[in-house]
Design an enzyme around this catalytic site. Structure first.
Site, PDB file in Angstrom:
ATOM      1  N   CYS A   1       0.823  -1.214   0.000  1.00 58.07           N
ATOM      2  CA  CYS A   1       0.000   0.000   0.000  1.00 58.07           C
ATOM      3  C   CYS A   1       0.857   1.265   0.000  1.00 58.07           C
ATOM      4  O   CYS A   1       0.595   2.195  -0.743  1.00 58.07           O
ATOM      5  CB  CYS A   1      -0.931   0.016   1.207  1.00 58.07           C
ATOM      6  SG  CYS A   1      -2.049  -1.393   1.262  1.00 58.07           S
ATOM      7  N   HIS A   2       1.885   1.286   0.851  1.00 59.41           N
ATOM      8  CA  HIS A   2       2.705   2.489   0.964  1.00 59.41           C
ATOM      9  C   HIS A   2       4.207   2.203   0.947  1.00 59.41           C
ATOM     10  O   HIS A   2       5.009   3.095   1.160  1.00 59.41           O
ATOM     11  CB  HIS A   2       2.326   3.268   2.231  1.00 59.41           C
ATOM     12  CG  HIS A   2       0.890   3.638   2.250  1.00 59.41           C
ATOM     13  ND1 HIS A   2      -0.046   2.913   2.940  1.00 59.41           N
ATOM     14  CD2 HIS A   2       0.214   4.620   1.613  1.00 59.41           C
ATOM     15  CE1 HIS A   2      -1.242   3.446   2.743  1.00 59.41           C
ATOM     16  NE2 HIS A   2      -1.109   4.475   1.942  1.00 59.41           N
ATOM     17  N   GLY A   3       4.585   0.940   0.773  1.00 61.13           N
ATOM     18  CA  GLY A   3       5.986   0.605   0.590  1.00 61.13           C
ATOM     19  C   GLY A   3       6.814   0.379   1.834  1.00 61.13           C
ATOM     20  O   GLY A   3       8.010   0.647   1.827  1.00 61.13           O
TER      21      GLY A   3
END
Length: 192
Positions: free
Chosen positions: A156-158
């Site tokens: 989702c955001h790394g």
């Protein structure tokens, strides 16, 4: 001119009015308690919630290098039987290189450092890792055996976690939390 006092008022004995006040007050108190009880009772945990507050997981079939995901208190819990290579790789990481230096292990002191042993099931069981599988950034579920460090990756955001569940790269501020758990036998883990 004031009215003369009756015998019972002058002697300090209870009157009929005193009896009515006490009876009315007692009835009101019982009524208020009966009215409030359903509201108080609904705040207790449901039986289904109490039933899942502690779970036992048989890990006999989880071979080294394999993971198992179970549900506990509505959250995924990752259980991993790490390989010797994964353990050695994790032990080689210096605490100073970690984004979050705290173990975040409910079984240890809150100030414990995020060493490999502090993140695992402990001495003699370093191969076992038990952690709540929710990314500490925004609550997504990371993918296992993925990312730059071979642990978990939150697409989702790394956020990248290593094989000890420690945050190594990305926006997540903390390591994956380790819940309260204990081995009740060589192959059964009790969580909660």
């Amino acid at each position: 001119m004031s009215e003369p006092m009756t015998h019972s008022e002058g002697a300090g004995e209870p009157t009929r009015r005193d009896f009515l006040y006490i009876t009315t007050g007692a009835t009101a108190a019982v009524g208020a308690a009966a009215f409030a009880w359903p509201f108080i009772d609904q705040m207790r945990p449901d039986a289904s919630t109490l039933a899942v507050s502690t779970i036992e997981v048989n890990v006999a079939s989880v071979e080294p290098g394999m993971s198992l995901t179970v549900k506990w208190r509505g959250k995924p819990v990752f259980i991993r039987n790490r390989t010797p290579e994964e353990i050695e790789e994790s032990k080689a990481v210096a605490i100073a290189d970690l984004k979050d230096p705290l173990a975040r292990n409910a079984n240890l002191d809150a100030t414990a450092e995020a060493t490999d042993v502090a993140r695992s099931a402990g001495e003699g069981k370093e191969n076992w890792l038990v952690q709540i599988g929710v990314c500490t950034h925004l609550g997504c579920i990371p993918l296992g055996q993925a990312g730059d460090f071979g642990g978990w990756f939150c697409p989702c955001h790394g956020s990248h976690y290593d094989t000890s569940g420690r945050i190594r790269k990305g926006p997540a501020p903390e390591n994956l939390p380790v819940p309260t758990f204990a081995f009740t036998s060589d192959t059964v883990i009790q969580i909660g």
